[in-house]
Design a protein around this motif. Structure first.
Motif, PDB file in Angstrom:
ATOM      1  N   VAL A  47       0.837  -1.200   0.000  1.00 18.39           N
ATOM      2  CA  VAL A  47       0.000   0.000   0.000  1.00 18.39           C
ATOM      3  C   VAL A  47       0.871   1.250   0.000  1.00 18.39           C
ATOM      4  O   VAL A  47       0.633   2.204  -0.762  1.00 18.39           O
ATOM      5  CB  VAL A  47      -0.949  -0.016   1.209  1.00 18.39           C
ATOM      6  CG1 VAL A  47      -1.674   1.325   1.329  1.00 18.39           C
ATOM      7  CG2 VAL A  47      -1.958  -1.156   1.093  1.00 18.39           C
ATOM      8  N   ALA A  48       1.909   1.249   0.838  1.00 16.71           N
ATOM      9  CA  ALA A  48       2.798   2.417   0.915  1.00 16.71           C
ATOM     10  C   ALA A  48       3.523   2.650  -0.404  1.00 16.71           C
ATOM     11  O   ALA A  48       3.638   3.788  -0.878  1.00 16.71           O
ATOM     12  CB  ALA A  48       3.803   2.214   2.051  1.00 16.71           C
ATOM     13  N   LEU A  49       3.988   1.568  -1.041  1.00 18.85           N
ATOM     14  CA  LEU A  49       4.732   1.722  -2.293  1.00 18.85           C
ATOM     15  C   LEU A  49       3.831   2.183  -3.431  1.00 18.85           C
ATOM     16  O   LEU A  49       4.237   2.996  -4.273  1.00 18.85           O
ATOM     17  CB  LEU A  49       5.419   0.405  -2.651  1.00 18.85           C
ATOM     18  CG  LEU A  49       6.622   0.030  -1.775  1.00 18.85           C
ATOM     19  CD1 LEU A  49       7.079  -1.389  -2.068  1.00 18.85           C
ATOM     20  CD2 LEU A  49       7.768   1.012  -1.998  1.00 18.85           C
ATOM     21  N   VAL A  50       2.600   1.664  -3.491  1.00 21.43           N
ATOM     22  CA  VAL A  50       1.663   2.099  -4.530  1.00 21.43           C
ATOM     23  C   VAL A  50       1.368   3.587  -4.390  1.00 21.43           C
ATOM     24  O   VAL A  50       1.344   4.336  -5.380  1.00 21.43           O
ATOM     25  CB  VAL A  50       0.371   1.260  -4.466  1.00 21.43           C
ATOM     26  CG1 VAL A  50      -0.725   1.892  -5.317  1.00 21.43           C
ATOM     27  CG2 VAL A  50       0.637  -0.162  -4.934  1.00 21.43           C
ATOM     28  N   THR A 219      -3.672  -9.339   0.473  1.00 22.89           N
ATOM     29  CA  THR A 219      -4.733  -8.843  -0.403  1.00 22.89           C
ATOM     30  C   THR A 219      -5.854  -8.198   0.400  1.00 22.89           C
ATOM     31  O   THR A 219      -6.437  -7.185  -0.027  1.00 22.89           O
ATOM     32  CB  THR A 219      -5.297  -9.984  -1.261  1.00 22.89           C
ATOM     33  OG1 THR A 219      -4.225 -10.631  -1.950  1.00 22.89           O
ATOM     34  CG2 THR A 219      -6.304  -9.468  -2.276  1.00 22.89           C
ATOM     35  N   LEU A 220      -6.175  -8.755   1.546  1.00 26.17           N
ATOM     36  CA  LEU A 220      -7.206  -8.173   2.405  1.00 26.17           C
ATOM     37  C   LEU A 220      -6.830  -6.754   2.813  1.00 26.17           C
ATOM     38  O   LEU A 220      -7.664  -5.837   2.774  1.00 26.17           O
ATOM     39  CB  LEU A 220      -7.401  -9.051   3.637  1.00 26.17           C
ATOM     40  CG  LEU A 220      -8.519  -8.653   4.600  1.00 26.17           C
ATOM     41  CD1 LEU A 220      -9.875  -8.773   3.925  1.00 26.17           C
ATOM     42  CD2 LEU A 220      -8.479  -9.513   5.861  1.00 26.17           C
ATOM     43  N   ILE A 221      -5.571  -6.554   3.167  1.00 27.87           N
ATOM     44  CA  ILE A 221      -5.106  -5.215   3.533  1.00 27.87           C
ATOM     45  C   ILE A 221      -5.166  -4.280   2.333  1.00 27.87           C
ATOM     46  O   ILE A 221      -5.605  -3.128   2.424  1.00 27.87           O
ATOM     47  CB  ILE A 221      -3.678  -5.300   4.096  1.00 27.87           C
ATOM     48  CG1 ILE A 221      -3.684  -6.077   5.418  1.00 27.87           C
ATOM     49  CG2 ILE A 221      -3.082  -3.905   4.293  1.00 27.87           C
ATOM     50  CD1 ILE A 221      -2.303  -6.392   5.956  1.00 27.87           C
ATOM     51  N   SER A 222      -4.724  -4.782   1.166  1.00 27.13           N
ATOM     52  CA  SER A 222      -4.739  -3.961  -0.042  1.00 27.13           C
ATOM     53  C   SER A 222      -6.162  -3.564  -0.436  1.00 27.13           C
ATOM     54  O   SER A 222      -6.414  -2.430  -0.831  1.00 27.13           O
ATOM     55  CB  SER A 222      -4.071  -4.731  -1.184  1.00 27.13           C
ATOM     56  OG  SER A 222      -4.191  -4.053  -2.400  1.00 27.13           O
ATOM     57  N   ARG A 223      -7.100  -4.516  -0.329  1.00 31.70           N
ATOM     58  CA  ARG A 223      -8.492  -4.203  -0.677  1.00 31.70           C
ATOM     59  C   ARG A 223      -9.076  -3.160   0.257  1.00 31.70           C
ATOM     60  O   ARG A 223      -9.880  -2.320  -0.153  1.00 31.70           O
ATOM     61  CB  ARG A 223      -9.323  -5.484  -0.626  1.00 31.70           C
ATOM     62  CG  ARG A 223      -9.078  -6.422  -1.787  1.00 31.70           C
ATOM     63  CD  ARG A 223      -9.922  -7.677  -1.673  1.00 31.70           C
ATOM     64  NE  ARG A 223      -9.743  -8.552  -2.833  1.00 31.70           N
ATOM     65  CZ  ARG A 223     -10.340  -9.729  -2.979  1.00 31.70           C
ATOM     66  NH1 ARG A 223     -11.151 -10.193  -2.027  1.00 31.70           N
ATOM     67  NH2 ARG A 223     -10.119 -10.453  -4.055  1.00 31.70           N
ATOM     68  N   ARG A 224      -8.673  -3.219   1.489  1.00 32.92           N
ATOM     69  CA  ARG A 224      -9.203  -2.268   2.458  1.00 32.92           C
ATOM     70  C   ARG A 224      -8.659  -0.868   2.238  1.00 32.92           C
ATOM     71  O   ARG A 224      -9.387   0.129   2.379  1.00 32.92           O
ATOM     72  CB  ARG A 224      -8.845  -2.750   3.869  1.00 32.92           C
ATOM     73  CG  ARG A 224      -9.307  -1.846   4.994  1.00 32.92           C
ATOM     74  CD  ARG A 224     -10.814  -1.829   5.099  1.00 32.92           C
ATOM     75  NE  ARG A 224     -11.260  -0.999   6.211  1.00 32.92           N
ATOM     76  CZ  ARG A 224     -12.533  -0.709   6.455  1.00 32.92           C
ATOM     77  NH1 ARG A 224     -13.479  -1.194   5.658  1.00 32.92           N
ATOM     78  NH2 ARG A 224     -12.864   0.038   7.474  1.00 32.92           N
ATOM     79  N   LEU A 225      -7.374  -0.766   1.849  1.00 32.68           N
ATOM     80  CA  LEU A 225      -6.717   0.537   1.792  1.00 32.68           C
ATOM     81  C   LEU A 225      -6.541   1.090   0.388  1.00 32.68           C
ATOM     82  O   LEU A 225      -6.281   2.290   0.227  1.00 32.68           O
ATOM     83  CB  LEU A 225      -5.344   0.450   2.475  1.00 32.68           C
ATOM     84  CG  LEU A 225      -5.370   0.069   3.958  1.00 32.68           C
ATOM     85  CD1 LEU A 225      -3.965  -0.020   4.509  1.00 32.68           C
ATOM     86  CD2 LEU A 225      -6.191   1.071   4.763  1.00 32.68           C
ATOM     87  N   ILE A 226      -6.664   0.238  -0.659  1.00 35.11           N
ATOM     88  CA  ILE A 226      -6.499   0.728  -2.031  1.00 35.11           C
ATOM     89  C   ILE A 226      -7.785   0.551  -2.817  1.00 35.11           C
ATOM     90  O   ILE A 226      -8.491   1.508  -3.119  1.00 35.11           O
ATOM     91  CB  ILE A 226      -5.331   0.011  -2.752  1.00 35.11           C
ATOM     92  CG1 ILE A 226      -4.012   0.240  -2.008  1.00 35.11           C
ATOM     93  CG2 ILE A 226      -5.204   0.518  -4.191  1.00 35.11           C
ATOM     94  CD1 ILE A 226      -2.824  -0.466  -2.631  1.00 35.11           C
ATOM     95  N   SER A 227      -8.123  -0.687  -3.167  1.00 32.86           N
ATOM     96  CA  SER A 227      -9.324  -0.928  -3.969  1.00 32.86           C
ATOM     97  C   SER A 227      -9.705  -2.390  -3.882  1.00 32.86           C
ATOM     98  O   SER A 227      -8.842  -3.267  -3.816  1.00 32.86           O
ATOM     99  CB  SER A 227      -9.091  -0.548  -5.433  1.00 32.86           C
ATOM    100  OG  SER A 227     -10.202  -0.930  -6.229  1.00 32.86           O
ATOM    101  N   ALA A 228     -11.015  -2.650  -3.897  1.00 33.52           N
ATOM    102  CA  ALA A 228     -11.525  -4.020  -3.860  1.00 33.52           C
ATOM    103  C   ALA A 228     -12.131  -4.429  -5.195  1.00 33.52           C
ATOM    104  O   ALA A 228     -12.805  -5.460  -5.279  1.00 33.52           O
ATOM    105  CB  ALA A 228     -12.562  -4.172  -2.746  1.00 33.52           C
ATOM    106  N   TYR A 229     -11.910  -3.646  -6.241  1.00 36.95           N
ATOM    107  CA  TYR A 229     -12.540  -3.910  -7.535  1.00 36.95           C
ATOM    108  C   TYR A 229     -11.550  -4.558  -8.495  1.00 36.95           C
ATOM    109  O   TYR A 229     -10.338  -4.351  -8.392  1.00 36.95           O
ATOM    110  CB  TYR A 229     -13.073  -2.606  -8.139  1.00 36.95           C
ATOM    111  CG  TYR A 229     -14.111  -1.940  -7.288  1.00 36.95           C
ATOM    112  CD1 TYR A 229     -15.423  -2.411  -7.269  1.00 36.95           C
ATOM    113  CD2 TYR A 229     -13.781  -0.850  -6.474  1.00 36.95           C
ATOM    114  CE1 TYR A 229     -16.376  -1.799  -6.477  1.00 36.95           C
ATOM    115  CE2 TYR A 229     -14.734  -0.242  -5.669  1.00 36.95           C
ATOM    116  CZ  TYR A 229     -16.033  -0.723  -5.679  1.00 36.95           C
ATOM    117  OH  TYR A 229     -16.973  -0.124  -4.880  1.00 36.95           O
TER     118      TYR A 229
END
Length: 526
Positions: A47-50, A219-229
């Motif tokens: 998330v931080a790198l994105v 992936t759960l963390i990424s979906r929560r903080l970036i996008s779930a689509y």
């Protein structure tokens, strides 16, 4: 809070020590704890790198999310110079760290796995910075490289910090790298298969569970903080109108298999061409990215990972003339970016090229039989998977990754068919993996059976047995048998008068002479 943390840490340490005394293999409980911890750390790092890459892109282009639209809104001079400035900064980075920062990261992870799973976290910072500058300024590479590098380094560093080694350290490294790519593309299944099929090169059960757990958490963390689509929208029409249409997907898979060979050949030759340039290594990124900028003055679609362009393609918003031209321009821009020393991943450029080739083929097929074939969008999606499969030699990863990127179940059958054909064609024509070709040239063993990979990491001194039973060449067979029985051995080693090894006699070989007692008294070990 500190007072509460101390008892928790003490209980955790006691639980880990209890596992050591309870008969489990040393480090088992530590390994089980570190698997989800690796997923958590990698998820937040991704998330931080994105977000950091979006910030760098905004500095160069004024928009951190939609590079294509921002590039079109800026002047041709800006489109020419922005990548060149990024290349110049990459050159200064090379001067500062005194070593190359280029490469797409995955090959380095595979090499670290083959060499015991050691990947220092500190050594990845230069590569991460190089990717942020290369991709953020418009270089034609993908963003997944730093996510894979940092994730793998986190897993390896955690494992070594808590005393893990051997196969468990390799698995933990793969957990981190797979979690990075899963978090980057919202694809836990594809990321897990990437770790198993590409990084570890096998589907051993001891690897499967940890990698699945780690990628799911990241992936759960990424979906929560970036996008779930899903990253790409599937076509509204069916991807397979009739069973006969599989013939068209077969031919497309064959053609994309050949195109993948061309793509990898151009990458290799461009890299060799830049290596022969009579200029310092730190100057080459500026030269290469200036060339990319020159291409982007007229065709900014080649900038970055190409996500915006592929999205427009799947919506039918790119004319066929441009569809026919863009894959060749993207191949050139990607080869120049990678060859000059730029840093980044090959994953999204590969998807871009496959999508364009697939859409071009689908447009031709659909024009011939519009009622009996799916639209160009379906062929674009299948082309993405076929190109990915052929270049990585990882068909399962390609199929599941495209399925997750689109969340389109009906694409699976033609996707599996085209990916299988593409990878067979590439292998029959001598193609190797985009990630492992150079490693094989340097003598690094990748893939293969599990027992072969294990033997590569074991030294003779670690398994040699002391105190072997020896007999002289003149010893009779009855004496040899007596020696075996007294020492409880199933074999003895025969030596000459100077103690040099001459051969071995096993209990099974002696048993053949038991029915002939005269042999035991007359035959000698020699």
């Amino acid at each position: 809070m500190p007072g509460m943390a101390t008892p928790i840490v003490s209980r955790l340490r006691a639980w880990l020590r209890l596992g050591e005394r309870a008969g489990a293999r040393p480090g088992d409980r530590r390994f089980l704890v570190l698997v989800p911890v690796t997923g958590i750390f990698t998820g937040f790092a991704a998330v931080a790198l994105v977000r950091l890459l979006a910030l760098v892109q905004k500095i160069f282009w004024g928009d951190g999310h939609h590079l294509l639209g921002a590039a079109f809104a800026l002047s041709p001079l800006h489109r020419l110079l922005a990548p060149a400035v990024g290349g110049l900064l990459v050159g200064f980075l090379i001067l500062a760290v005194r070593r190359p920062v280029g490469g797409h990261g995955t090959a380095g992870i595979i090499e670290s796995v083959s060499r015991g799973g050691v990947l220092p976290l500190r050594g990845t910072f230069a590569g991460v910075a190089g990717t942020l500058l290369t991709v953020g300024s418009g270089g034609s590479l993908g963003r997944e490289a730093p996510l894979v590098q940092v994730g793998g380094a986190l897993g390896s560093s955690l494992g070594r910090r808590f005393g893990l080694s051997g196969q468990r350290l390799k698995i933990l490294l793969a957990c981190g790298a797979a979690s990075g790519i899963a978090a980057a593309y919202n694809a836990p299944i594809g990321g897990a298969l990437f770790g198993l099929e590409v990084l570890l090169g096998n589907f051993a059960l001891e690897s499967f569970g940890p990698i699945v757990v780690s990628t799911a958490i990241a992936t759960l963390i990424s979906r929560r903080l970036i996008s779930a689509y899903p990253a790409y929208q599937p076509p509204p029409e069916p991807s397979l109108i009739s069973p006969w249409e599989l013939g068209h997907y077969l031919l497309m898979g064959l053609l994309i298999g050949l195109a993948s060979l061309l793509f990898m050949a151009v990458l290799r030759r461009t890299e060799n061409a830049f290596a022969r340039l009579p200029v310092p290594a730190w100057v080459r990124p500026a030269i290469g990215l200036l060339i990319v900028g020159a291409i982007g003055v007229r065709f900014p679609q080649v900038f970055g990972n190409g996500y915006d362009t592929v999205d427009l393609l799947l919506r039918g918003s790119i004319p066929i003339g441009l569809v026919l031209l863009l894959p060749w321009l993207k191949i050139a821009a990607t080869a120049v970016t990678a060859g000059c020393g730029g840093a980044g991943g090959m994953f999204t450029p590969t998807l871009f090229i496959g999508a364009m080739f697939g859409a071009a083929y689908g447009t031709w097929v659909h024009g011939l039989a519009p009622a009996a074939t799916a639209g160009p969008n379906a062929y674009a999606l299948v082309g993405m998977g076929a190109m990915l499969a052929a270049t990585t030699q990882a068909p399962l990863t390609a199929v599941l990754m495209i399925f997750e990127l689109t969340a389109d179940y009906q694409i699976l059958l033609p996707l599996m068919f085209a990916c299988g054909i593409a990878i067979v064609v590439a292998r029959l024509c001598g193609g190797t993996s985009l990630y492992t070709g150079r490693l094989a040239e340097r003598g690094v063993r990748v893939g293969g059976r599990i027992e072969e990979l294990v033997m590569d990491t074991i030294l003779v001194r670690d398994i040699v047995r002391r105190g072997a039973v020896t007999v002289g060449e003149t010893a009779r067979l009855d004496q040899v048998m007596k020696r075996m029985i007294e020492d409880g051995r199933k074999e003895v080693f025969v030596v000459d008068v100077e103690g040099r090894f001459r051969g071995a006699i096993t209990l099974a070989e002696l048993s053949e002479h038991l029915e002939r007692p005269a042999d035991l008294a007359s035959l000698t070990a020699g």
